[in-house]
Each structure stands twice: as structure tokens, then as C-alpha cells.
Design an enzyme around this catalytic site. Structure first.
Site, PDB file in Angstrom:
ATOM      1  N   GLY A 230       0.900  -1.188   0.137  1.00  0.00           N
ATOM      2  CA  GLY A 230      -0.087  -0.089   0.028  1.00  0.00           C
ATOM      3  C   GLY A 230       0.827   1.129  -0.112  1.00  0.00           C
ATOM      4  N   GLY A 231       1.978   1.306  -0.916  1.00  0.00           N
ATOM      5  CA  GLY A 231       2.840   2.261  -0.483  1.00  0.00           C
ATOM      6  C   GLY A 231       2.654   3.490  -1.550  1.00  0.00           C
ATOM      7  CG  ASP A 255      -1.328   1.538  -3.082  1.00  0.00           C
ATOM      8  OD1 ASP A 255      -2.590   1.580  -3.473  1.00  0.00           O
ATOM      9  OD2 ASP A 255      -0.765   2.373  -2.502  1.00  0.00           O
ATOM     10  CG  PHE A 277      -3.705  -3.595   2.105  1.00  0.00           C
ATOM     11  CD1 PHE A 277      -5.062  -3.528   2.777  1.00  0.00           C
ATOM     12  CD2 PHE A 277      -2.897  -2.241   1.616  1.00  0.00           C
ATOM     13  CE1 PHE A 277      -5.315  -2.141   3.002  1.00  0.00           C
ATOM     14  CE2 PHE A 277      -3.754  -1.185   1.819  1.00  0.00           C
ATOM     15  CZ  PHE A 277      -4.698  -0.895   2.584  1.00  0.00           C
ATOM     16  NE  ARG A 292       5.318   7.530   6.744  1.00  0.00           N
ATOM     17  CZ  ARG A 292       6.161   8.620   6.606  1.00  0.00           C
ATOM     18  NH1 ARG A 292       7.177   8.282   5.824  1.00  0.00           N
ATOM     19  NH2 ARG A 292       5.956   9.665   7.342  1.00  0.00           N
ATOM     20  CG  HIS A 296      -3.218   5.879  10.456  1.00  0.00           C
ATOM     21  ND1 HIS A 296      -2.807   7.071  10.460  1.00  0.00           N
ATOM     22  CD2 HIS A 296      -3.511   5.687   9.085  1.00  0.00           C
ATOM     23  CE1 HIS A 296      -2.723   7.615   9.555  1.00  0.00           C
ATOM     24  NE2 HIS A 296      -3.230   6.668   8.596  1.00  0.00           N
TER      25      HIS A 296
END
Length: 388
Positions: A230-231, A255, A277, A292, A296
Site C-alpha cells: 500500500g505504498g 498498491d 492488501f 506506513r 491507522h
């Protein structure tokens, strides 16, 4: 003299000599604390009441083209000249720029004459204005709905699902909705790019030799060294490649299709791979998988789904999972991550987590936390994990 004021003077003298970033942050925290002591309760409340008005003025200035006009000019511009450049009403320009000048977002050179400030120039950089637009157009609308949305559930849920859907009257969560609204998706991409500016990369927070390069295995070029899951547009991998150009092993960026297709500047050596993902991880036995600002975004339950696919691909005793996110202290959290937690609640039903919450989440996914790297509560930490 107040002890904190004496500390401020000592730190200011140190900063003048060293330009040290840690010292600058310490000074800034003292200034914020002293401001809180100097303000009356009336001033504090009214400052917060009027903050949305300031953001609205800046959003209008961006849309009107005033920020770009000022940033690109080498001389001050009158409101008349700005009107000619932007085709906007001259009196409106003065009203919009007035509060921005008070907060030094632009400079007031003389009567109805303006020039750029450091903030103006910053806002004109690629990615920054788009990020502000996303936060104003999307995030701010959602945060306004948090109180009424929570009240519907009698304030029972600490991490509500559906504020975004409620705000925009859509059955789609934010990311699928953004895919159907490419202009907002571009602004979101700009926001992610803008967040990199001025922030310390993960490999400056942790000992990279210890975390990644030691006992890497067979040292074969066809081994995968790092998978950025997921970059986005690849900013972190590009920074890593630039810092460690001779590192052995492949770098893989993953991604969704429209994100991968939008990549402009990325080293050709980085493998680009379409991947969701929430589905099984196609790259197995990599030295490290990197996340990263992913976890969250989601509730603990959704995070478990993401983590399970990565854990299944990891080789025990060899592979690592590296998570670069905020790790909130139990007390005296910094302002930015505290507000970011509210932002996550509004947009995605996600959250910023404390160290104890991270441990519970990761252990529940079959991971063991080796170390939390980074002790600055105003910056992200690197969480180093291995498969149990």
C-alpha cells in the site's frame, strides 16, 4: 523568572548556535504552553471558534488562484493587479487576504498590496495545496458530523464506522468513493505526498543495519529485500533507494491499479505490483514487509485481515514486518497525532494507537514486537515485528 521562560531562553540560545531540530521543537512547545497561559478562556474558545473561518479563507484563496499568483511574483501585487491576474473581484480579494495576512500566510506589503510569505511559497509546491483542499473539502466536512453521528449511538462507540458514509450520503467507504471521484483522489494523493515533507524517514529512526541488512540471507540479487504494501506513489521506497543505492535485493511497491498507474517519478529498479492488501500477499519470503499509514485507517478487526495475509507470507526467523506509524504515549500526547486520531475516526473509523494497543493488535495477528524505534512523541515510530 519563570522556570519555563528561563528554559526557553537557554534553548533559544542553543538553537541560534546549532539550528538543532529537537531544540526547535522544544522551543515551540514552550511557546504553545505559554500562549495557553496568557490567553483568557474567552480568547481560547473564540480562537477555536474562528479557526474554520481562517481555513475557509485559505481554501478560497487557493481556488481563486491568489496563492499561486503571489508565490510566482517577484514583486508585491496590489489587489487590482491580483484581480487582473485571476479575474476575481478586487474587493473580494482584499477581504479574503486580510485574515491570511494576519496569520502570516501571506504578507501585507502596504495598503491593499500583498506579497508571498514562506507559507505562501510552501502552499504553491506540488502536493501541498491539494492536501489542504482534501482536508478542507472532505475531512473537515466529516469531522463536523462526528458529534451528531456519535450521539445517534448515545456515544457508545469509541471508533465509529460510517461518519464518512453518513456525511456524503453514500454506501461506499472513503477509498472506493475516492476511486469514483478522481479529483478528490488526486488531492488525497497530494496529501500523502505532502505529509512526507519535513518528516524523518523510517531509516533515520531505526538502525537499518540491525533491522534489515544483518543476516539478510543468501545475498542474492533475486531475493526481495523490501515490500512496501500500500505504498502509494512510492515516496518511501524512492527515498530508501536513494539512501541505499547498492543494497542487495529487490524493492517491490504494491498498491491498487489506479494508484500504480499514476506513478510519475520512481526508480525503474523498483518493481511495481498491483495488489489489494485485503487479499493474499503474492510476494512470499521477503526479508521485510513495510506498512506506513495503513493500519491507522482501519479498525482492529480490519487490521487483523491485513496483517494475516502478510504473516502468512513471512518466513519465521527471517522475515520482518516494519510498521511506521504514530505510537501515542499514554499521557501528554502531542497535538498533531491527537488531532490525527480524530481525523481517522471521521474519515475511516480508524485510530492512532498507543504502544499497549499496538502490542495487543500485533500479538493477536501472530506477531512478536521486537522493538519500538523512536522516542519523539511528535514523530512517527518504527515498529519492528517478527512472526511468532
Amino acid at each position: 523568572m519563570d522556570a519555563q521562560l528561563q528554559e526557553f531562553q537557554n534553548l533559544f540560545d542553543k538553537l541560534s548556535a546549532s539550528k538543532d531540530e529537537v531544540t526547535r521543537k522544544a522551543l515551540l512547545n514552550i511557546c504553545r504552553s505559554q500562549t495557553g497561559r496568557l490567553e483568557t478562556p474567552w480568547e481560547t474558545v473564540w480562537r477555536m471558534i474562528m479557526e474554520p473561518h481562517q481555513s475557509a479563507a485559505l481554501r478560497a484563496a487557493l481556488e481563486m488562484g491568489l496563492i499561486d499568483a503571489l508565490a510566482s511574483s517577484t514583486t508585491p501585487l496590489t489587489s487590482t493587479q491580483l484581480s487582473e491576474k485571476t479575474n476575481c473581484n478586487e474587493k473580494l480579494i482584499t477581504r479574503i487576504l486580510r485574515p491570511l495576512a494576519v496569520r502570516h500566510l501571506v504578507k501585507e506589503a502596504s495598503f491593499e498590496t500583498y506579497t508571498s510569505s514562506p507559507v505562501t511559497s510552501f502552499l504553491s509546491q506540488p502536493g501541498v495545496a491539494g492536501g489542504f483542499k482534501f482536508m478542507f473539502d472532505i475531512a473537515s466536512r466529516c469531522t463536523q458530523q462526528i458529534p451528531s453521528f456519535l450521539a445517534q449511538d448515545k456515544f457508545a462507540s469509541p471508533s465509529p464506522q460510517g461518519v464518512f458514509e453518513h456525511t456524503f450520503s453514500t454506501p461506499l467507504p472513503m477509498f472506493p468513493w475516492l476511486q469514483a471521484h478522481p479529483n478528490h483522489m488526486k488531492d488525497f494523493g497530494d496529501l500523502m505526498m505532502g505529509q512526507q515533507m519535513g518528516r524523518v524517514p523510517w531509516f533515520d529512526v531505526a538502525d537499518v543495519d540491525q533491522v534489515l541488512f544483518e543476516s539478510k540471507g543468501g545475498e542474492k540479487k533475486d531475493e526481495v529485500l523490501l515490500v512496501d504494501v500500500g505504498g502509494g506513489r512510492g515516496y518511501d521506497l524512492q527515498a530508501f533507494k536513494t539512501r541505499f543505492p547498492d543494497g542487495d535485493g529487490k524493492l517491490v511497491l504494491q498498491d491498487l491499479p489506479m494508484v500504480v498507474e499514476d506513478i510519475q517519478d520512481l526508480d525503474e529498479a523498483v518493481v511495481r505490483q498491483v495488489h489489494d492488501f485485503f487479499t493474499p500477499q503474492p510476494v512470499r519470503d521477503a526479508k521485510a514487509y513495510y506498512l506506513r499509514y495503513i493500519l491507522h485507517d482501519y479498525s482492529d478487526e480490519k487490521c487483523q485481515e491485513i496483517l494475516k495475509h502478510i504473516v502468512d507470507a513471512m518466513t519465521p526467523g527471517y522475515s520482518k514486518l516494519l510498521i511506521f506509524e504514530w505510537v501515542l504515549p499514554d499521557t501528554e500526547s502531542a497535538l498533531f497525532p491527537s488531532l490525527l486520531d480524530i481525523n481517522m475516526m471521521a474519515l475511516l473509523g480508524g485510530m492512532e494507537r498507543t504502544q499497549s494497543q499496538w502490542k495487543v493488535l500485533l500479538e493477536g495477528a501472530g506477531l512478536e514486537v521486537r522493538r519500538f524505534w523512536g522516542e519523539d512523541k511528535e514523530a512517527e515510530s518504527l515498529i519492528e515485528c517478527v512472526r511468532k
